[in-house]
Design a protein around this motif. Sequence first.
Motif, short mmCIF file in Angstrom:
data_model
loop_
_atom_site.label_atom_id
_atom_site.label_comp_id
_atom_site.label_asym_id
_atom_site.label_seq_id
_atom_site.Cartn_x
_atom_site.Cartn_y
_atom_site.Cartn_z
N SER A 50 0.83 -1.21 0.00
CA SER A 50 0.00 0.00 0.00
C SER A 50 0.86 1.26 0.00
O SER A 50 0.59 2.23 -0.72
CB SER A 50 -0.93 0.00 1.22
OG SER A 50 -1.79 -1.12 1.20
N VAL A 51 1.92 1.26 0.83
CA VAL A 51 2.85 2.40 0.84
C VAL A 51 3.49 2.56 -0.54
O VAL A 51 3.61 3.68 -1.06
CB VAL A 51 3.94 2.19 1.92
CG1 VAL A 51 5.03 3.24 1.79
CG2 VAL A 51 3.32 2.23 3.31
N ALA A 52 3.90 1.45 -1.14
CA ALA A 52 4.54 1.50 -2.45
C ALA A 52 3.60 2.04 -3.51
O ALA A 52 4.01 2.80 -4.40
CB ALA A 52 5.03 0.11 -2.83
N VAL A 53 2.31 1.66 -3.43
CA VAL A 53 1.34 2.15 -4.42
C VAL A 53 1.23 3.67 -4.35
O VAL A 53 1.24 4.36 -5.38
CB VAL A 53 -0.04 1.49 -4.18
CG1 VAL A 53 -1.11 2.20 -4.98
CG2 VAL A 53 0.00 0.02 -4.56
N GLY A 54 1.16 4.23 -3.15
CA GLY A 54 1.05 5.68 -3.00
C GLY A 54 2.27 6.42 -3.52
O GLY A 54 2.15 7.40 -4.28
N LEU A 55 3.46 5.95 -3.14
CA LEU A 55 4.68 6.61 -3.59
C LEU A 55 4.89 6.46 -5.09
O LEU A 55 5.35 7.39 -5.77
CB LEU A 55 5.88 6.04 -2.83
CG LEU A 55 5.98 6.42 -1.35
CD1 LEU A 55 7.12 5.65 -0.69
CD2 LEU A 55 6.19 7.91 -1.19
N THR A 56 4.55 5.28 -5.62
CA THR A 56 4.70 5.07 -7.07
C THR A 56 3.75 5.96 -7.85
O THR A 56 4.11 6.51 -8.90
CB THR A 56 4.46 3.59 -7.41
OG1 THR A 56 5.37 2.78 -6.67
CG2 THR A 56 4.66 3.34 -8.89
N GLY A 57 2.53 6.11 -7.35
CA GLY A 57 1.58 7.02 -7.99
C GLY A 57 2.11 8.44 -8.04
O GLY A 57 2.00 9.13 -9.07
N LEU A 58 2.70 8.90 -6.93
CA LEU A 58 3.29 10.25 -6.89
C LEU A 58 4.45 10.36 -7.87
O LEU A 58 4.60 11.37 -8.59
CB LEU A 58 3.75 10.56 -5.48
CG LEU A 58 4.46 11.91 -5.26
CD1 LEU A 58 3.55 13.07 -5.64
CD2 LEU A 58 4.92 12.04 -3.81
N PHE A 59 5.28 9.33 -7.93
CA PHE A 59 6.42 9.33 -8.85
C PHE A 59 5.96 9.46 -10.30
O PHE A 59 6.48 10.29 -11.07
CB PHE A 59 7.23 8.05 -8.67
CG PHE A 59 8.23 7.79 -9.76
CD1 PHE A 59 9.35 8.60 -9.90
CD2 PHE A 59 8.05 6.75 -10.66
CE1 PHE A 59 10.28 8.37 -10.90
CE2 PHE A 59 8.97 6.51 -11.66
CZ PHE A 59 10.09 7.32 -11.79
N TYR A 60 4.96 8.69 -10.70
CA TYR A 60 4.50 8.76 -12.09
C TYR A 60 3.79 10.07 -12.39
O TYR A 60 3.87 10.58 -13.52
CB TYR A 60 3.61 7.57 -12.40
CG TYR A 60 4.40 6.32 -12.71
CD1 TYR A 60 5.11 6.20 -13.89
CD2 TYR A 60 4.46 5.27 -11.80
CE1 TYR A 60 5.86 5.06 -14.16
CE2 TYR A 60 5.20 4.13 -12.07
CZ TYR A 60 5.90 4.04 -13.25
OH TYR A 60 6.65 2.92 -13.52
N LEU A 61 3.12 10.65 -11.40
CA LEU A 61 2.50 11.97 -11.61
C LEU A 61 3.57 13.01 -11.89
O LEU A 61 3.44 13.83 -12.82
CB LEU A 61 1.69 12.34 -10.37
CG LEU A 61 1.00 13.72 -10.41
CD1 LEU A 61 -0.01 13.78 -11.55
CD2 LEU A 61 0.31 14.01 -9.07
N LEU A 62 4.66 12.98 -11.10
CA LEU A 62 5.75 13.92 -11.32
C LEU A 62 6.46 13.64 -12.65
O LEU A 62 6.90 14.57 -13.34
CB LEU A 62 6.75 13.84 -10.16
CG LEU A 62 6.27 14.40 -8.83
CD1 LEU A 62 7.26 14.06 -7.72
CD2 LEU A 62 6.06 15.90 -8.92
N LEU A 63 6.56 12.37 -13.00
CA LEU A 63 7.20 12.00 -14.26
C LEU A 63 6.40 12.52 -15.45
O LEU A 63 6.97 13.00 -16.44
CB LEU A 63 7.34 10.48 -14.33
CG LEU A 63 8.48 9.91 -15.17
CD1 LEU A 63 9.82 10.34 -14.59
CD2 LEU A 63 8.41 8.39 -15.18
#
Length: 535
Positions: free
Chosen positions: A294-307
Motif C-alpha cells: 500500500s505504501v509503495a502504491v502511493g509513492l509510485t503514484g506520486l512518482f509517475y505523476l511527477l514523471l
Amino acid sequence: MVTTYLLSVGSPDLIGSAARGSVITAFFVFIGLCLLWVFTVATQDDDPERLYVAGRSLPPVFNGVAMAGEQITVVILVSLPGAIALFGYDGVSTAVDSALALGVFLLLASRIRATRRYTLGELFALRAEGPGTRIAGAVVTLCIAVPLLMVQLRAGGITAALLIGMPTETAQVVCTVLMGFLITCFAGVADLRGTSFIQVAKVPIALATLAALTLLALRLFDWSPESLLSAAMDKSMSPDDYLSPGLWAHTADFGPLGTISDHIVVVLGTAMMPHLLLRVSASRDASAARRSSSVAVGLTGLFYLLLITAGVAAAAVVGSGQIGVVDVKGQGAPILLASEVLPHHSTGRIVVIVLVACVAFLAVLTAVASVTFAAAVSVARDLFGQKGRSRIGIGELAVTRLSVVALCAVSLLLATALYRYPIEFLLAFSLSLAATCVFPALVYSFLWTGFNRRGLLWLVYGGLSICTLLTLASPAVSGTKYALLPEQDFNLIPLHTPGLISVPAAFLLGWLGSARPWEGTARARRTAMREARSQ
C-alpha cells in the motif's frame, strides 16, 4: 585518454563546457560514496535467508518505500518523460499503466508472503512439487532478467554519455561498459538489506528532483499549468494531436487491439517481476506485506505523476523537435530539461544537472542489482538446488555470487555487441513473459486446487514459446522503421506486444493440462459403449 578522445569528437554538448567538469566531478564523488555505502551495509552472514530476504525483518513502511524504489528504473526515468514529450497522450497512457501495476501486485502480495517462498520455482511448486517445476521457474526468471538487464545497461550508458556531453555511439558503448563494471562490483557484494537502503535513499531524491524540475519549468510560464501545457502542445511534433491517442507510431498502426495488448503487458508484466516477489517476501508477515504494498502504491503514484509533468515540461521548455534531434527515442529529455530551466552560467543549473545525474545512476545501479540478484537467487535455489550444488562442490551463497557476476557479464556483453540495434523491444518482451508465464501460474496456484504439474508446465513452456514466436513475427522485429530489422519483413502479427493472445492462451493451456477434459469425454464414451453392449 578515453575521455579526452570522446570530448574531441564534436557531438552536441547538452551541458556546456563550463558546467561539464563540475557535473562529472560531483557525479563520480557520488558514485564513490554509493559504492562505499553498499560495501558498508552489505550483510556478512552465511545464512541464505538473511542474504536473500533480510531475515524477513524489514519494517512495513521501510520495505514499502524500497518497493516503490524498485519501480524507479533508469528506463522508466529517461524513457517515459521523452515518450510524453514526443508523443503526448500515448506516453501518458504508458505511465498510467505502469502506475496501475503495483495495484495488481497488491492483490497477490499477502498471499505470496504467506507461502514463505521467494523464487518463482518455489511458488510454482505450491501445487506441483518436483525439480521440473523449479527448473521451469528458473528458466522463466532468466528469460525475463537477461533482456531486461540488457535494456537497463543500454539506457544507463546512453544517459551517462549524454551527461558528459557526448551522445555518440562510441561514447555510449564506453559508458555502458564502465557502468556495467561498476554495477557488477555493486551487485557482487549486495544483498537485499543493502539494496533496500539504496532504494529508500533513491525515492526521496528522485521525487525531489522531479518536483524541482517541474517547479522550475512552471516558473518560466508564470506558474500557470495551462500555459505550460499549451506550450508543450505548440512545440510538439503535432500540436493538434498531442492530447489524442495515435501519435506514437506503434500504437497508431494497429488500432485498439494493439493498445489493449500493450495495456495488458505493461500492467500485468510490471506487477509480476521476479525481483518484486523477492522484495515482498522480506516483510515480517502477510499483513506487513499488504501494508508495504500500500505504501509503495502511493509513492509510485506520486512518482509517475511527477514523471508525467516532467515530460510535459520538457516538451514545453525544450520542444519535441530538439529532444528528437538529440535522441530519436527521447531518452535525453530529463537532461535537456535540467539544462534549460535555469540560466546556463548559474550555479543552480549545475546543481540540478548533478541531481538528475545522481538519480539516473541510482536508478540504473539499483535496477540492475535487483534484477540480477533475484535471478541469481533463482539459479542457486531452483536451477541447481541442493543436489546440483553438491555435484559441483560449492555452497549456495557461492553459486549466488558467481551467478550475479555471470549474469552481469553476459548482459553487458550482449548489450555492447548489439549497440547498433534498437533493442528496446526486449523490455516489452520481458514484460510479456512476466504477464504470460507468471501471472496466470500464480492465479491458478492460489485460487484453483485442481492446478497440477502438467498444467503448470504446459502454461509456462507454452506461454514462453507463444511469446517468443509472436514477438519474432511482430512489427517490433521486422517490417517497420523502428523495428530491430527494418529492412526485413516477416511481420505476420499486427501487434507490437503479444499479451492479447499470449495471456489468454496461457490460461487455456494451464486449464487444459490440469483438467484434461478429453479424458472425461473418452471415459464417458467408454461408459456409454459398455452400457450399450450390456443391453
